[in-house]
Design a protein around this motif. Sequence first.
Motif, PDB file in Angstrom:
ATOM      1  N   THR A  83      47.276  30.591  34.990  1.00  0.00           N
ATOM      2  CA  THR A  83      47.603  31.897  35.558  1.00  0.00           C
ATOM      3  C   THR A  83      46.540  32.925  35.204  1.00  0.00           C
ATOM      4  O   THR A  83      46.154  33.744  36.039  1.00  0.00           O
ATOM      5  CB  THR A  83      48.993  32.352  35.076  1.00  0.00           C
ATOM      6  OG1 THR A  83      49.959  31.416  35.572  1.00  0.00           O
ATOM      7  CG2 THR A  83      49.336  33.735  35.577  1.00  0.00           C
ATOM      8  N   ASN A  84      46.036  32.886  33.984  1.00  0.00           N
ATOM      9  CA  ASN A  84      44.974  33.814  33.580  1.00  0.00           C
ATOM     10  C   ASN A  84      43.727  33.627  34.445  1.00  0.00           C
ATOM     11  O   ASN A  84      43.091  34.599  34.833  1.00  0.00           O
ATOM     12  CB  ASN A  84      44.607  33.622  32.108  1.00  0.00           C
ATOM     13  CG  ASN A  84      45.693  34.118  31.183  1.00  0.00           C
ATOM     14  OD1 ASN A  84      46.614  34.807  31.598  1.00  0.00           O
ATOM     15  ND2 ASN A  84      45.588  33.755  29.919  1.00  0.00           N
ATOM     16  N   ASN A  85      43.388  32.377  34.746  1.00  0.00           N
ATOM     17  CA  ASN A  85      42.227  32.108  35.606  1.00  0.00           C
ATOM     18  C   ASN A  85      42.417  32.712  36.988  1.00  0.00           C
ATOM     19  O   ASN A  85      41.494  33.293  37.557  1.00  0.00           O
ATOM     20  CB  ASN A  85      41.955  30.609  35.707  1.00  0.00           C
ATOM     21  CG  ASN A  85      41.378  30.038  34.440  1.00  0.00           C
ATOM     22  OD1 ASN A  85      40.820  30.756  33.612  1.00  0.00           O
ATOM     23  ND2 ASN A  85      41.518  28.736  34.265  1.00  0.00           N
ATOM     24  N   LEU A  86      43.620  32.565  37.541  1.00  0.00           N
ATOM     25  CA  LEU A  86      43.898  33.151  38.854  1.00  0.00           C
ATOM     26  C   LEU A  86      43.814  34.676  38.792  1.00  0.00           C
ATOM     27  O   LEU A  86      43.158  35.300  39.629  1.00  0.00           O
ATOM     28  CB  LEU A  86      45.272  32.731  39.370  1.00  0.00           C
ATOM     29  CG  LEU A  86      45.665  33.404  40.701  1.00  0.00           C
ATOM     30  CD1 LEU A  86      44.786  32.907  41.832  1.00  0.00           C
ATOM     31  CD2 LEU A  86      47.125  33.193  41.002  1.00  0.00           C
ATOM     32  N   LEU A  87      44.469  35.267  37.817  1.00  0.00           N
ATOM     33  CA  LEU A  87      44.474  36.727  37.719  1.00  0.00           C
ATOM     34  C   LEU A  87      43.071  37.288  37.499  1.00  0.00           C
ATOM     35  O   LEU A  87      42.718  38.318  38.068  1.00  0.00           O
ATOM     36  CB  LEU A  87      45.411  37.184  36.600  1.00  0.00           C
ATOM     37  CG  LEU A  87      46.896  36.981  36.874  1.00  0.00           C
ATOM     38  CD1 LEU A  87      47.722  37.385  35.662  1.00  0.00           C
ATOM     39  CD2 LEU A  87      47.337  37.732  38.111  1.00  0.00           C
ATOM     40  N   ARG A  88      42.277  36.616  36.696  1.00  0.00           N
ATOM     41  CA  ARG A  88      40.899  37.057  36.463  1.00  0.00           C
ATOM     42  C   ARG A  88      40.144  37.115  37.792  1.00  0.00           C
ATOM     43  O   ARG A  88      39.450  38.081  38.096  1.00  0.00           O
ATOM     44  CB  ARG A  88      40.211  36.099  35.483  1.00  0.00           C
ATOM     45  CG  ARG A  88      38.872  36.572  34.988  1.00  0.00           C
ATOM     46  CD  ARG A  88      38.333  35.657  33.891  1.00  0.00           C
ATOM     47  NE  ARG A  88      39.129  35.764  32.673  1.00  0.00           N
ATOM     48  CZ  ARG A  88      39.890  34.785  32.170  1.00  0.00           C
ATOM     49  NH1 ARG A  88      39.962  33.622  32.775  1.00  0.00           N
ATOM     50  NH2 ARG A  88      40.569  34.964  31.061  1.00  0.00           N
ATOM     51  N   GLU A  89      40.304  36.087  38.602  1.00  0.00           N
ATOM     52  CA  GLU A  89      39.658  36.031  39.917  1.00  0.00           C
ATOM     53  C   GLU A  89      40.174  37.144  40.831  1.00  0.00           C
ATOM     54  O   GLU A  89      39.405  37.811  41.517  1.00  0.00           O
ATOM     55  CB  GLU A  89      39.913  34.663  40.554  1.00  0.00           C
ATOM     56  CG  GLU A  89      39.243  34.452  41.876  1.00  0.00           C
ATOM     57  CD  GLU A  89      37.754  34.192  41.757  1.00  0.00           C
ATOM     58  OE1 GLU A  89      37.051  34.455  42.756  1.00  0.00           O
ATOM     59  OE2 GLU A  89      37.290  33.738  40.698  1.00  0.00           O
ATOM     60  N   CYS A  90      41.477  37.370  40.816  1.00  0.00           N
ATOM     61  CA  CYS A  90      42.084  38.383  41.684  1.00  0.00           C
ATOM     62  C   CYS A  90      41.628  39.794  41.314  1.00  0.00           C
ATOM     63  O   CYS A  90      41.316  40.597  42.184  1.00  0.00           O
ATOM     64  CB  CYS A  90      43.600  38.282  41.627  1.00  0.00           C
ATOM     65  SG  CYS A  90      44.230  36.739  42.331  1.00  0.00           S
ATOM     66  N   TYR A  91      41.598  40.077  40.026  1.00  0.00           N
ATOM     67  CA  TYR A  91      41.134  41.402  39.604  1.00  0.00           C
ATOM     68  C   TYR A  91      39.659  41.594  39.948  1.00  0.00           C
ATOM     69  O   TYR A  91      39.236  42.669  40.342  1.00  0.00           O
ATOM     70  CB  TYR A  91      41.370  41.618  38.107  1.00  0.00           C
ATOM     71  CG  TYR A  91      42.810  41.937  37.780  1.00  0.00           C
ATOM     72  CD1 TYR A  91      43.424  43.069  38.302  1.00  0.00           C
ATOM     73  CD2 TYR A  91      43.566  41.106  36.956  1.00  0.00           C
ATOM     74  CE1 TYR A  91      44.747  43.365  38.011  1.00  0.00           C
ATOM     75  CE2 TYR A  91      44.883  41.395  36.657  1.00  0.00           C
ATOM     76  CZ  TYR A  91      45.469  42.524  37.188  1.00  0.00           C
ATOM     77  OH  TYR A  91      46.777  42.821  36.913  1.00  0.00           O
ATOM     78  N   GLN A  92      38.893  40.541  39.805  1.00  0.00           N
ATOM     79  CA  GLN A  92      37.467  40.623  40.130  1.00  0.00           C
ATOM     80  C   GLN A  92      37.266  40.909  41.623  1.00  0.00           C
ATOM     81  O   GLN A  92      36.390  41.673  42.007  1.00  0.00           O
ATOM     82  CB  GLN A  92      36.781  39.325  39.732  1.00  0.00           C
ATOM     83  CG  GLN A  92      35.289  39.387  39.710  1.00  0.00           C
ATOM     84  CD  GLN A  92      34.704  38.117  39.106  1.00  0.00           C
ATOM     85  OE1 GLN A  92      35.220  37.022  39.324  1.00  0.00           O
ATOM     86  NE2 GLN A  92      33.635  38.270  38.349  1.00  0.00           N
ATOM     87  N   LEU A  93      38.095  40.298  42.471  1.00  0.00           N
ATOM     88  CA  LEU A  93      37.972  40.482  43.923  1.00  0.00           C
ATOM     89  C   LEU A  93      38.350  41.892  44.375  1.00  0.00           C
ATOM     90  O   LEU A  93      37.886  42.344  45.426  1.00  0.00           O
ATOM     91  CB  LEU A  93      38.834  39.458  44.657  1.00  0.00           C
ATOM     92  CG  LEU A  93      38.333  38.023  44.608  1.00  0.00           C
ATOM     93  CD1 LEU A  93      39.420  37.061  45.079  1.00  0.00           C
ATOM     94  CD2 LEU A  93      37.078  37.887  45.448  1.00  0.00           C
ATOM     95  N   THR A  94      39.193  42.564  43.611  1.00  0.00           N
ATOM     96  CA  THR A  94      39.651  43.889  44.033  1.00  0.00           C
ATOM     97  C   THR A  94      39.011  45.036  43.251  1.00  0.00           C
ATOM     98  O   THR A  94      39.221  46.197  43.600  1.00  0.00           O
ATOM     99  CB  THR A  94      41.183  44.009  43.908  1.00  0.00           C
ATOM    100  OG1 THR A  94      41.567  43.716  42.565  1.00  0.00           O
ATOM    101  CG2 THR A  94      41.880  43.088  44.881  1.00  0.00           C
ATOM    102  N   GLN A  95      38.254  44.728  42.227  1.00  0.00           N
ATOM    103  CA  GLN A  95      37.678  45.812  41.423  1.00  0.00           C
ATOM    104  C   GLN A  95      36.580  46.557  42.169  1.00  0.00           C
ATOM    105  O   GLN A  95      35.912  46.008  43.031  1.00  0.00           O
ATOM    106  CB  GLN A  95      37.143  45.288  40.096  1.00  0.00           C
ATOM    107  CG  GLN A  95      35.789  44.608  40.191  1.00  0.00           C
ATOM    108  CD  GLN A  95      35.324  44.088  38.843  1.00  0.00           C
ATOM    109  OE1 GLN A  95      36.063  44.092  37.880  1.00  0.00           O
ATOM    110  NE2 GLN A  95      34.107  43.623  38.789  1.00  0.00           N
ATOM    111  N   SER A  96      36.411  47.789  41.800  1.00  0.00           N
ATOM    112  CA  SER A  96      35.368  48.620  42.388  1.00  0.00           C
ATOM    113  C   SER A  96      34.121  48.530  41.510  1.00  0.00           C
ATOM    114  O   SER A  96      34.189  48.776  40.316  1.00  0.00           O
ATOM    115  CB  SER A  96      35.838  50.064  42.469  1.00  0.00           C
ATOM    116  OG  SER A  96      34.797  50.894  42.901  1.00  0.00           O
TER     117      SER A  96
END
Length: 169
Positions: A109-122
């Motif tokens: 789950t941490n791996n998924l969330l890390r990717e998701c936050y990276q995709l949406t960060q400014s």
Amino acid sequence: MKTQARAKAPKTQYVAITEDVQQVNKEVEKAYTLMVDAATNLLKRFDIAKFRTFALMDHTKNEQNTNLVKEFICYHWNITLSMSPKDGKFYIFIDLGHEAIEKFGSMLTNNLLRECYQLTQSNDNTIGIEYALRVNYLPADQLHNFYYRRIVEGETGYVSIGTVEKEAA
């Protein structure tokens, strides 16, 4: 003389969406697609097909739906792209299931969330699409009940089911 109450005008579910909102929605949808790709890729490590199986829903093809756009659900997570009825903006909701974290630990789950936050960060100090990502934690079996129901109901005009190939050792 009788006074008549004015009939209220019915509220509409449609919102005028500006060109700016449309452009941002395209970016949010692109991020959603990349998140689903990342989530699907993370499933490859499991030996058992149940943990590699997922359902994709294109809610735009479901006439009964009003706010949901697309959805990915598997044993571990539910990732949903939806549209706010208030402003027409797209949002991405990630629902994390308690049982999957308990069974496999938090690393997946941490791996998924890390990717998701990276995709949406400014990256340029603008607002970007950071607002769009919402993470929820679902206790007990809420996620699994929905997942199993989708799999058992099978494919429809707007639901497709797939299983990722196991990653070679």
